[in-house]
Design an enzyme around this catalytic site. Structure first.
Site, PDB file in Angstrom:
ATOM      1  N   SER A 161       0.853  -1.189   0.000  1.00  0.00           N
ATOM      2  CA  SER A 161       0.000   0.000   0.000  1.00  0.00           C
ATOM      3  C   SER A 161       0.887   1.237   0.000  1.00  0.00           C
ATOM      4  O   SER A 161       1.706   1.391  -0.906  1.00  0.00           O
ATOM      5  CB  SER A 161      -0.950  -0.031   1.203  1.00  0.00           C
ATOM      6  OG  SER A 161      -1.868   1.046   1.166  1.00  0.00           O
ATOM      7  N   HIS A 187      -2.637  -1.124  -3.165  1.00  0.00           N
ATOM      8  CA  HIS A 187      -3.684  -0.118  -3.008  1.00  0.00           C
ATOM      9  C   HIS A 187      -3.310   1.114  -3.812  1.00  0.00           C
ATOM     10  O   HIS A 187      -2.299   1.761  -3.536  1.00  0.00           O
ATOM     11  CB  HIS A 187      -3.841   0.267  -1.536  1.00  0.00           C
ATOM     12  CG  HIS A 187      -4.258  -0.852  -0.650  1.00  0.00           C
ATOM     13  ND1 HIS A 187      -4.032  -0.858   0.706  1.00  0.00           N
ATOM     14  CD2 HIS A 187      -4.896  -2.027  -0.915  1.00  0.00           C
ATOM     15  CE1 HIS A 187      -4.510  -1.968   1.242  1.00  0.00           C
ATOM     16  NE2 HIS A 187      -5.032  -2.699   0.271  1.00  0.00           N
ATOM     17  N   ASP A 282      -4.710  -4.566   6.224  1.00  0.00           N
ATOM     18  CA  ASP A 282      -5.123  -5.410   5.110  1.00  0.00           C
ATOM     19  C   ASP A 282      -3.996  -6.362   4.729  1.00  0.00           C
ATOM     20  O   ASP A 282      -2.845  -5.947   4.550  1.00  0.00           O
ATOM     21  CB  ASP A 282      -5.493  -4.535   3.899  1.00  0.00           C
ATOM     22  CG  ASP A 282      -6.135  -5.329   2.777  1.00  0.00           C
ATOM     23  OD1 ASP A 282      -6.816  -6.328   3.075  1.00  0.00           O
ATOM     24  OD2 ASP A 282      -5.968  -4.935   1.606  1.00  0.00           O
TER      25      ASP A 282
END
Length: 346
Positions: A161, A187, A282
């Site tokens: 991310s 992400h 996540d």
């Protein structure tokens, strides 16, 4: 009480400066200490106000935006969040900015409103907690071993991310053309993943593409989840394939790293999972599922992360076998994924 995050807003549009400022001011944990219309004003404001974070327009007058960002990263490294228009040129410049050292990026909304910048609030807060390095001091990834051969049935899954653009370029830059079949969830706003896949394909030895429904996973190929559209999964079978699932966000993300990792954990085949820099948690649960299914798991260590959020959550959950600095991950991954008859020494 924790001091608010002090932000300098830089944009050549007076209207956009007002909208971004209004959005950030709506959060009591953020203080907008000033605004600037171009790099010249910004340079003076940074010296005078010493902000914690700068939001920076991609297209700037009086000085190339990337040139200005390079100066910041070289002379006064600090967290910068890019605010980009959704044009082809805008996405390319934004990706270049992330390579230079910008912490993250958001897209300018099609409809101008303070509400449309809600995502920026979370990214500014994460940026304030990030670790920013001076330009040029990030170690390069290790060179790929000679005569490397990936195990034909091994699947590599990577999640990342905030800070992931630099991390993925470093890790994948150390891969040979015959790398393990690799699936990645990073992400990233929807407009950026196709450009990022094309950028990776230009600079890396393997073939890199944005994942499409039904694409067969093959050694020498890397598949990047399309941003914002669907979750990337790997379907089971003799020939695993990419599967795009347009279901609800998981952990606030679509695509979600957890969804990818959990699908790989169900494959019942040799697998390796890697979790890189990023905020939040996540991927932690999915990486644990991969480890419990018999897969190898690696995490980026705290020192080399831009944001030690996702790897920390995975490590604390017991999902990570080993934590390594970014520049050592390529070698470790390739060793785990190598054909046993051609395995290198770690």
């Amino acid at each position: 009480m924790t001091a608010p995050v002090r932000v300098l807003v830089v944009d050549d549009s007076l209207t956009m400066r007002g909208l971004i400022s209004a959005a950030l001011k709506s959060d009591p944990e953020i203080e907008v200490v000033g605004t600037a219309a171009d790099p010249i004003e910004s340079r003076a404001a940074i010296k005078a106000l010493n902000p914690d974070v700068v939001t920076l327009d991609v297209e700037m007058p009086n000085m190339n935006g990337l040139e200005f960002l390079e100066k910041i990263m070289r002379l006064r490294p600090m967290p910068v969040v890019m605010v980009s228009t959704l044009t082809a040129a805008g996405t390319d410049v934004t990706l270049a900015a992330l390579e230079i050292g910008a912490v993250d990026a958001v897209a300018k909304p099609a409809v101008a409103s303070a509400e449309a910048f809600h995502e920026l609030i979370a990214k500014v807060k994460a940026a304030a907690r990030s670790r920013v390095r001076a330009r040029g001091d990030a170690p390069a990834g290790a060179a790929a071993p000679n005569a490397y051969r990936a195990a034909p049935d091994h699947i590599l899954a990577i999640g990342s991310s905030t800070g992931g653009v630099e991390a993925l370029l470093t890790v994948l830059g150390g891969f040979p053309a015959d790398c393990p079949a690799t699936v990645i969830t990073q992400h990233m706003p929807a407009a950026f993943t196709a450009s990022f896949a094309a950028r990776l394909d230009r600079v890396c030895a393997p073939t890199v593409s944005e994942a499409v429904e039904g694409a067969p996973l093959k050694p020498g190929h890397i598949y990047l989840a399309p941003g914002g559209v669907a979750h990337l999964e790997v379907s089971p079978g003799v020939q695993p394939r990419c599967r795009l699932v347009a279901s609800d966000p998981v952990n606030g993300h679509r695509p979600s790293v957890d969804v990818l990792f959990e699908s790989v954990a169900r494959l019942k085949r040799p697998m390796t999972g890697v979790i890189l820099t990023g905020m939040g948690k996540d991927g932690a649960r999915g990486l644990l599922a991969m480890r419990e299914a018999g897969g190898h798991t690696l995490g980026q260590d705290e020192t080399s992360c831009v944001v030690y959020g996702m790897p920390k959550a995975a490590f604390e959950l017991g999902a990570v076998e080993r934590q390594l600095p970014l520049h050592r991950l390529s070698t470790a991954i390739l060793d785990l994924c190598a054909d046993p008859a051609a395995r290198s020494v770690a």
